[in-house]
Scaffold this motif. Structure first.
Motif, PDB file in Angstrom:
ATOM      1  N   SER A  48     -16.533  32.286   7.786  1.00  0.00           N
ATOM      2  CA  SER A  48     -17.240  32.502   9.108  1.00  0.00           C
ATOM      3  C   SER A  48     -18.839  32.067   9.116  1.00  0.00           C
ATOM      4  CB  SER A  48     -17.154  33.846   9.506  1.00  0.00           C
ATOM      5  OG  SER A  48     -15.835  34.509   9.826  1.00  0.00           O
ATOM      6  N   VAL A  49     -19.201  32.492   8.016  1.00  0.00           N
ATOM      7  CA  VAL A  49     -20.833  31.946   7.948  1.00  0.00           C
ATOM      8  C   VAL A  49     -20.863  30.269   8.074  1.00  0.00           C
ATOM      9  CG1 VAL A  49     -22.695  31.762   6.587  1.00  0.00           C
ATOM     10  CG2 VAL A  49     -21.585  34.139   6.378  1.00  0.00           C
ATOM     11  N   TYR A  50     -19.949  29.826   7.130  1.00  0.00           N
ATOM     12  CA  TYR A  50     -19.767  28.267   7.184  1.00  0.00           C
ATOM     13  C   TYR A  50     -19.733  27.636   8.571  1.00  0.00           C
ATOM     14  CZ  TYR A  50     -20.293  27.413   2.388  1.00  0.00           C
ATOM     15  OH  TYR A  50     -20.989  27.212   0.941  1.00  0.00           O
ATOM     16  N   ARG A  51     -18.797  28.365   9.073  1.00  0.00           N
ATOM     17  CA  ARG A  51     -18.552  27.973  10.572  1.00  0.00           C
ATOM     18  C   ARG A  51     -19.721  28.225  11.597  1.00  0.00           C
ATOM     19  NH1 ARG A  51     -14.117  31.088  14.270  1.00  0.00           N
ATOM     20  NH2 ARG A  51     -15.396  32.700  14.004  1.00  0.00           N
ATOM     21  N   ASP A  52     -20.530  29.049  11.416  1.00  0.00           N
ATOM     22  CA  ASP A  52     -21.743  29.484  12.214  1.00  0.00           C
ATOM     23  C   ASP A  52     -22.731  28.545  11.888  1.00  0.00           C
ATOM     24  OD1 ASP A  52     -20.708  31.793  13.298  1.00  0.00           O
ATOM     25  OD2 ASP A  52     -21.408  33.221  11.927  1.00  0.00           O
ATOM     26  N   ARG A  53     -22.892  28.015  10.313  1.00  0.00           N
ATOM     27  CA  ARG A  53     -23.614  26.863  10.173  1.00  0.00           C
ATOM     28  C   ARG A  53     -23.414  25.559  10.768  1.00  0.00           C
ATOM     29  NH1 ARG A  53     -23.528  26.324   3.662  1.00  0.00           N
ATOM     30  NH2 ARG A  53     -24.654  24.600   4.334  1.00  0.00           N
ATOM     31  N   VAL A  54     -22.151  25.261  10.896  1.00  0.00           N
ATOM     32  CA  VAL A  54     -21.671  23.973  11.637  1.00  0.00           C
ATOM     33  C   VAL A  54     -22.010  24.288  13.181  1.00  0.00           C
ATOM     34  CG1 VAL A  54     -19.754  22.558  12.113  1.00  0.00           C
ATOM     35  CG2 VAL A  54     -19.739  23.844   9.999  1.00  0.00           C
ATOM     36  N   LEU A  55     -21.855  25.339  13.935  1.00  0.00           N
ATOM     37  CA  LEU A  55     -22.241  25.495  15.245  1.00  0.00           C
ATOM     38  C   LEU A  55     -23.680  25.274  15.200  1.00  0.00           C
ATOM     39  CD1 LEU A  55     -19.912  28.954  16.016  1.00  0.00           C
ATOM     40  CD2 LEU A  55     -19.571  26.371  16.974  1.00  0.00           C
ATOM     41  N   ASN A  56     -24.584  25.951  14.263  1.00  0.00           N
ATOM     42  CA  ASN A  56     -25.971  25.732  14.527  1.00  0.00           C
ATOM     43  C   ASN A  56     -26.423  24.278  14.328  1.00  0.00           C
ATOM     44  OD1 ASN A  56     -26.528  28.663  14.475  1.00  0.00           O
ATOM     45  ND2 ASN A  56     -26.784  28.596  12.396  1.00  0.00           N
ATOM     46  N   ALA A  57     -25.593  23.536  13.556  1.00  0.00           N
ATOM     47  CA  ALA A  57     -25.820  22.089  13.207  1.00  0.00           C
ATOM     48  C   ALA A  57     -25.425  21.246  14.547  1.00  0.00           C
ATOM     49  CB  ALA A  57     -24.889  21.373  12.268  1.00  0.00           C
ATOM     50  N   ILE A  58     -24.254  21.741  15.390  1.00  0.00           N
ATOM     51  CA  ILE A  58     -23.894  21.190  16.916  1.00  0.00           C
ATOM     52  C   ILE A  58     -25.045  21.494  17.700  1.00  0.00           C
ATOM     53  CG2 ILE A  58     -22.209  21.196  18.613  1.00  0.00           C
ATOM     54  CD1 ILE A  58     -20.175  21.687  16.373  1.00  0.00           C
ATOM     55  N   GLU A  59     -25.476  22.815  17.590  1.00  0.00           N
ATOM     56  CA  GLU A  59     -26.370  23.092  18.657  1.00  0.00           C
ATOM     57  C   GLU A  59     -27.584  22.393  18.564  1.00  0.00           C
ATOM     58  OE1 GLU A  59     -27.574  25.430  22.074  1.00  0.00           O
ATOM     59  OE2 GLU A  59     -25.705  25.295  20.936  1.00  0.00           O
ATOM     60  N   PHE A  60     -28.024  22.286  17.243  1.00  0.00           N
ATOM     61  CA  PHE A  60     -29.186  21.639  17.074  1.00  0.00           C
ATOM     62  C   PHE A  60     -29.201  20.019  17.543  1.00  0.00           C
ATOM     63  CE2 PHE A  60     -32.334  18.704  14.574  1.00  0.00           C
ATOM     64  CZ  PHE A  60     -33.521  19.495  14.750  1.00  0.00           C
TER      65      PHE A  60
END
Length: 421
Positions: A111-123
């Protein structure tokens, strides 16, 4: 064999006669043999019954002892199997709990890794894509010849291509991570269900181990002794091991996916930072080149201003010389006019007259040449003024380009810092 004696006994009066009147009779007497035989028979019957009773009692005692031994043996056997079964269930429960704990940790990590990917997409969406579009739009504000397809435009388009490609890859990774989390939670649900059933089974077997014959309320409740088992031991073991194996596979898949996400995020940061650096280098190179051209134009503009001033001074000098030439020519013409009034023979073509003619011709030629030079200077001044306007326009164009690239674009591009997500 006893003789078949038939005896008749009357315990009261015997009724005889017409009117049934009572008549007394003497009870019959037995012989001594009868008495002895009867006693022997009774003793024999008694002994037989006593021996039978003894055999029955002995058989009962033996049956009771056998029942006790059999019951104790079977109870020990059952309790042994119950303890083995409880130990096996505890072992599987421990393994299920360990797998469940590992799955929970893996679920949190994924879940943390998925949030990291979501943060990258948001960036990418909020920073990279927005800044890239903003730079492309700002550079449309260039004017004149500076509105050209230069290296910066090509790098910005390449950057946009990299951003969109990265977004597609990140969307795919998000789908994979979401699906993996769903599958992991599905296996955890199966583990929870299996654990719940095994806990109930363990409680039942432990309760059975504590049961004793002396306890009260035994057998109270619904009689399920004839309830047949629905599954075999092999099916039970296979189902549990299948759950454990499925969970292990999902844990392995989740671990591999996390490693893949780490690699993707690292590669994403490197690719985006490299492309951003290339675009920034193109900006800096273009800014440096534009500043150099602007400086050259400014230097030429200063030279042009100097030449304009020089031409203007020269024009003033030419106008003064033309005025002097006009006065000299007027003087010469006046002298010729005066000499034309000489009387009689004095109106001769002497050296003075020739000199005046030559002076007049020379003055006319000089005046014509001075006027031609003045016209050329005026034309040169017009050209220089046009060049001055052109230079000032080009300088303004370059200043506008520098403002767009250096101040507007490079200022907002400073926010493009790709670090670890």
């Amino acid at each position: 064999m006893l003789p078949n004696w038939k005896t008749t006994r009357l315990t009261g009066l015997e009724l005889t006669g017409k009117y049934l009147e009572p008549r007394a009779r003497i009870p019959p007497k037995y012989s001594h043999e009868d008495w002895t035989y009867n006693n022997n028979i009774k003793f024999r019957i008694t002994c037989d019954q006593e021996r039978l009773a003894e055999r029955v009692v002995e058989e009962s005692r033996r049956t009771v002892d056998e029942r006790k031994d059999t019951t104790k043996n079977w109870q020990r056997e059952v309790e042994h199997h119950l303890r083995e079964r409880a130990s096996e269930i505890r072992f599987l429960c421990d393994e299920l709990n360990r797998q469940k704990k590992t799955a929970l940790l893996e679920d949190e990590a994924l879940s943390v890794y998925r949030d990291r990917v979501l943060n990258a997409i948001e960036f990418l969406k909020e920073k990279s894509l927005a800044i890239n579009h903003r730079c492309l739009l700002l550079r449309e504000g260039r004017i004149g010849v500076d509105l050209c397809d230069d290296e910066v435009d090509r790098e910005l388009r390449q950057e946009l291509k990299v951003i969109k490609g990265t977004q597609c890859l990140m969307d795919k990774v998000i789908k994979e991570a979401t699906e993996q989390i769903r599958m992991l939670r599905s296996t955890m649900y199966l583990l929870d269900k299996d654990l719940e059933q095994k806990d109930v089974s363990l409680l039942i077997d432990e309760k059975n181990l504590k049961l004793r014959e002396t306890q009260q309320n035994l057998g109270v409740g619904q009689d399920l002794t004839k309830h047949n088992c629905q599954y075999t031991l092999h099916e039970w073991e296979h189902k549990t091991h299948q759950n454990l194996e499925t969970n292990s596979k999902q844990l392995n898949s989740a671990s591999q996916l996390r490693a893949y996400i780490d690699l993707i995020l690292k590669q994403f940061c490197e690719d985006m930072q490299n492309q951003t650096d290339r675009t920034n280098d193109a900006f800096e190179s273009r800014i440096k080149e534009t500043k150099y051209v602007k400086q050259c134009l400014e230097n030429k503009h200063n030279d042009t201003l100097h030449h304009i001033e020089e031409v203007q001074r020269n024009m003033q000098q030419l106008e003064k010389e033309i005025a002097d030439a006009h006065r000299s020519m007027t003087l010469c013409q006046t002298r010729l006019s005066n000499r034309a009034r000489r009387p009689g023979l004095e109106l001769t073509c002497d050296t003075v007259q020739d000199a005046l003619y030559h002076e007049l011709e020379a003055l006319k030629a000089t005046l014509c040449k001075l006027k031609q030079n003045l016209m050329e200077n005026k034309a040169s001044l017009r050209y220089l003024l046009h060049v001055q306007l052109m230079q000032e326009e080009e300088i303004n164009i370059k200043a506008n380009t520098i403002k767009i690239d250096e101040i507007d674009c490079m200022t907002i591009r400073q926010a493009l810092k790709y670090q670890s997500f």
